[in-house]
Design an enzyme around this catalytic site. Structure first.
Site, PDB file in Angstrom:
ATOM      1  N   GLY A  22       3.368  -1.877   4.514  1.00  9.84           N
ATOM      2  CA  GLY A  22       3.269  -2.390   2.904  1.00  9.84           C
ATOM      3  C   GLY A  22       2.477  -3.851   3.209  1.00  9.84           C
ATOM      4  O   GLY A  22       1.787  -3.773   4.346  1.00  9.84           O
ATOM      5  N   GLY A  25       2.201 -10.387  -0.990  1.00 11.10           N
ATOM      6  CA  GLY A  25       0.947 -11.960  -0.675  1.00 11.10           C
ATOM      7  C   GLY A  25      -0.089 -12.761   0.520  1.00 11.10           C
ATOM      8  O   GLY A  25      -1.230 -13.290   0.134  1.00 11.10           O
ATOM      9  N   MET A  26       0.877 -12.559   1.525  1.00 11.20           N
ATOM     10  CA  MET A  26       0.381 -13.309   2.275  1.00 11.20           C
ATOM     11  C   MET A  26      -0.349 -12.890   3.661  1.00 11.20           C
ATOM     12  O   MET A  26      -1.372 -13.445   4.397  1.00 11.20           O
ATOM     13  CB  MET A  26       1.346 -14.461   3.263  1.00 11.20           C
ATOM     14  CG  MET A  26       1.590 -15.871   2.251  1.00 11.20           C
ATOM     15  SD  MET A  26       0.867 -16.622   1.957  1.00 11.20           S
ATOM     16  CE  MET A  26       1.298 -16.349   0.770  1.00 11.20           C
ATOM     17  N   VAL A  29       1.898  -5.496   6.451  1.00  7.98           N
ATOM     18  CA  VAL A  29       2.889  -4.924   7.435  1.00  7.98           C
ATOM     19  C   VAL A  29       2.549  -4.386   7.957  1.00  7.98           C
ATOM     20  O   VAL A  29       2.246  -2.970   7.598  1.00  7.98           O
ATOM     21  CB  VAL A  29       4.079  -5.671   7.026  1.00  7.98           C
ATOM     22  CG1 VAL A  29       5.390  -5.388   7.786  1.00  7.98           C
ATOM     23  CG2 VAL A  29       4.313  -6.981   6.229  1.00  7.98           C
ATOM     24  N   ASP A 154      11.530 -17.547   0.067  1.00 11.77           N
ATOM     25  CA  ASP A 154      11.029 -16.375  -0.740  1.00 11.77           C
ATOM     26  C   ASP A 154      12.186 -15.548  -0.732  1.00 11.77           C
ATOM     27  O   ASP A 154      11.551 -14.450  -0.501  1.00 11.77           O
ATOM     28  CB  ASP A 154       9.408 -16.505  -1.072  1.00 11.77           C
ATOM     29  CG  ASP A 154       8.978 -15.436  -1.717  1.00 11.77           C
ATOM     30  OD1 ASP A 154       8.998 -15.543  -2.460  1.00 11.77           O
ATOM     31  OD2 ASP A 154       8.192 -14.856  -1.131  1.00 11.77           O
TER      32      ASP A 154
END
Length: 545
Positions: A22, A25-26, A29, A154
């Protein structure tokens, strides 16, 4: 989950990459495999963040702290390299959907079964007993994370995995490092996911363990109802709602409502600690299969899919792919103005956050709105992934399972896929006798010799669909690199997606599919539409030597 493509690294540190799990935002993966066969989830930071010295320093400290987290409900860190050209962190991998995927699947299934029933109620999320088990696992995970001196910052459904042995919380290390970095704050971006932010985060205050408890409450509401407890037509309006209005808890079962309401208290001091949440939940009996049938089925399917992917990886891995060149961006002028406006805007919870007109326009005149680009390879170096032909509407109609009652509507179709110098395009439409409508459009862009790559063209067209205050960026869908949600006047659902050199448009509208129902159906159709495109236009993946 998709096999690694030509733009993905074949090796990250000691791990052979197997698939793309996937985008976030950072970073992204990847599924990695160690020499001993152990599977890990490798999180790689996006290239434009890797060039930020402040981010690297904080990421390094956070990796060290993350190693201290222990417990059955957090995915432990296996290895990390914050000094790499693109920093990465590998944690233990266990098959299972994210909570957001599980809820979307439950809602799509319920919406499909109820679409032909008059007066059908809005499909919710997971059963009460499953949410109670989820709450206990998340509360214990927060106990473990806070004990290590960390704040997750988060916590949200996409950062919660449902596995055969219970709940796993992920991304607590990267989330904290990102919260303090300089590059995102210089662009005026808000760190965290707005729908799960606590009122103190909206006010610009530092997150605390109580902030995680608020996010826990919001996550449980989504698990119960499929929707977040606060709403707004724009991010500023949503944040104003979080700071000033009461959460919508009507769909939360009475047995859980008191726990959720306590977690969502506006005053951090009034929220229970994770230990107190555990006491409020009470004992939860162990089960061989802890989740509903649909979730357990997805866990088994993912495990089988991973087994096939791992089996296709060559036993002798070749040399590691060269590290991608980090993107160096020029420093923005008038940085002190940007920082001042950002700090001022974050400190206000009233008029500025409520405004969607002149206040938002003035803010973005000084603070440029960030344009995220997933991946670690600059777009001008990305090769085309989709090189074949787009599905015809007949092929799409066979490949895509639509809700009952939808039949082809060729009058609105674009006909056979059309080809131009830029690439290919096709539109397919289905409707019902009551006027409900589904529209799917694929665009595939081809790289031009000496000109723009297909990915650059796709990104340019995709960003043209973004409307500040109207479209919502999401990076949690597993079938595209990035996506935009658009709900014109709150009447129906539109999903824009981009995946390398392909762009997707999905529209679902009609009296039987208002917002609250159309989201799950739209997402499910988008996933099927991309699968149909991949089957036709994407070359069969082969193991790289």
């Amino acid at each position: 989950m998709q096999p690694c493509g030509p733009n993905d690294p074949s090796q990250v540190g000691p791990f052979r990459t197997v698939a793309v799990l996937g985008q976030g935002g950072m970073g992204r993966v990847l599924l990695g495999m160690a020499a001993n066969g152990q599977l890990v989830a490798v999180k790689q930071v996006h290239a434009d963040l890797a060039d930020d010295a402040g981010f690297r320093s904080r990421f390094r400290r956070e990796v060290d702290a993350s190693r201290r987290v222990s417990g059955a409900y957090a995915a432990p860190v296996v290895e990390a390299d914050p000094e790499a050209v693109t920093p990465w962190l590998a944690s233990l991998f266990l098959p299972g959907p994210s909570l957001s995927e599980a809820v979307a699947g439950a809602r799509a299934s319920a919406a499909t079964s109820a679409s032909g029933s008059a007066g059908a109620s809005d499909p919710g999320g997971l059963p009460e007993e499953a949410v109670r088990r989820l709450a206990a696992g998340l509360a214990q995970a927060l106990v473990d994370i806070h004990r290590a001196g960390l704040v997750h910052r988060d916590l949200k459904p996409s950062n919660v995995l449902l596995t055969d042995d219970g709940v796993r919380v992920i991304d607590f290390g990267i989330a904290r490092a990102a919260d303090q970095m300089t590059k995102l704050t210089h662009t005026g971006a808000l760190i965290g996911s707005p729908a799960f932010m606590a009122p103190e985060q909206v006010r610009g205050e530092a997150p605390t363990p109580a902030t995680d408890v608020f996010a826990l409450g919001a996550t449980l509401v989504v698990a119960c109802t499929g929707t977040t407890p606060f709403s707004g037509t724009s991010v500023p309006a949503l944040m104003h709602s979080i700071a000033h209005t009461e959460p919508a808890l009507d769909g939360v079962p009475p047995g859980l409502r008191g726990i959720v309401a306590a977690c969502l208290a506006k005053d951090p001091a009034l929220r229970p600690s994770p230990q107190e949440v555990l006491a409020m939940i009470g004992p939860v009996a162990p089960l061989r299969q802890p989740w509903p049938e649909g979730v357990q089925r997805r866990i088994a399917e993912q495990a089988a899919e991973i087994e096939l992917l791992v089996a296709s990886v060559p036993t002798q891995a070749g040399p590691a792919a060269p590290a991608p060149v980090p993107v160096r961006r020029s420093r923005r002028q008038r940085r002190w103005i940007t920082a001042a406006v950002t700090a001022g805007a974050l400190a206000v919870t009233g008029a500025v956050f409520a405004a969607t007109g002149w206040a938002a326009e003035m803010y973005h005149m000084v603070v440029p709105e960030p344009v995220p680009t997933p991946g670690n390879v600059p777009l001008n170096q990305v090769t085309d992934t989709y090189t074949g032909t787009i599905p015809t509407c007949a092929e799409a109609g066979t490949a895509m399972k639509r809700p009952p009652g939808f039949t082809p509507f060729p009058v609105k179709d674009g006909g056979p896929p059309t080809t131009s110098e830029d690439g290919q395009r096709n539109q397919c439409t289905w409707n019902t006798r009551s006027g409900d409508e589904i529209v799917v459009v694929w665009d595939v862009y081809r790289s031009k010799k000496g000109g723009l790559t297909g990915a650059e063209q796709s990104k340019t067209h995709y960003e043209g669909m973004y409307i500040r205050g109207k479209t919502l960026r999401v990076s949690t869908l597993d079938f595209v690199e990035e996506a935009l949600w658009y709900k014109p006047d709150g009447n129906y659902c539109v999903l824009y997606g981009r995946d390398v050199n392909a762009e997707l448009f999905v529209l679902v509208k009609g009296t039987n599919y208002p917002p609250g129902t159309c989201e799950a159906v739209t997402e499910d159709l988008g996933r099927q539409a991309m699968a149909a495109l991949q089957a036709k236009a994407k070359p069969t993946a082969k193991g790289a030597p």
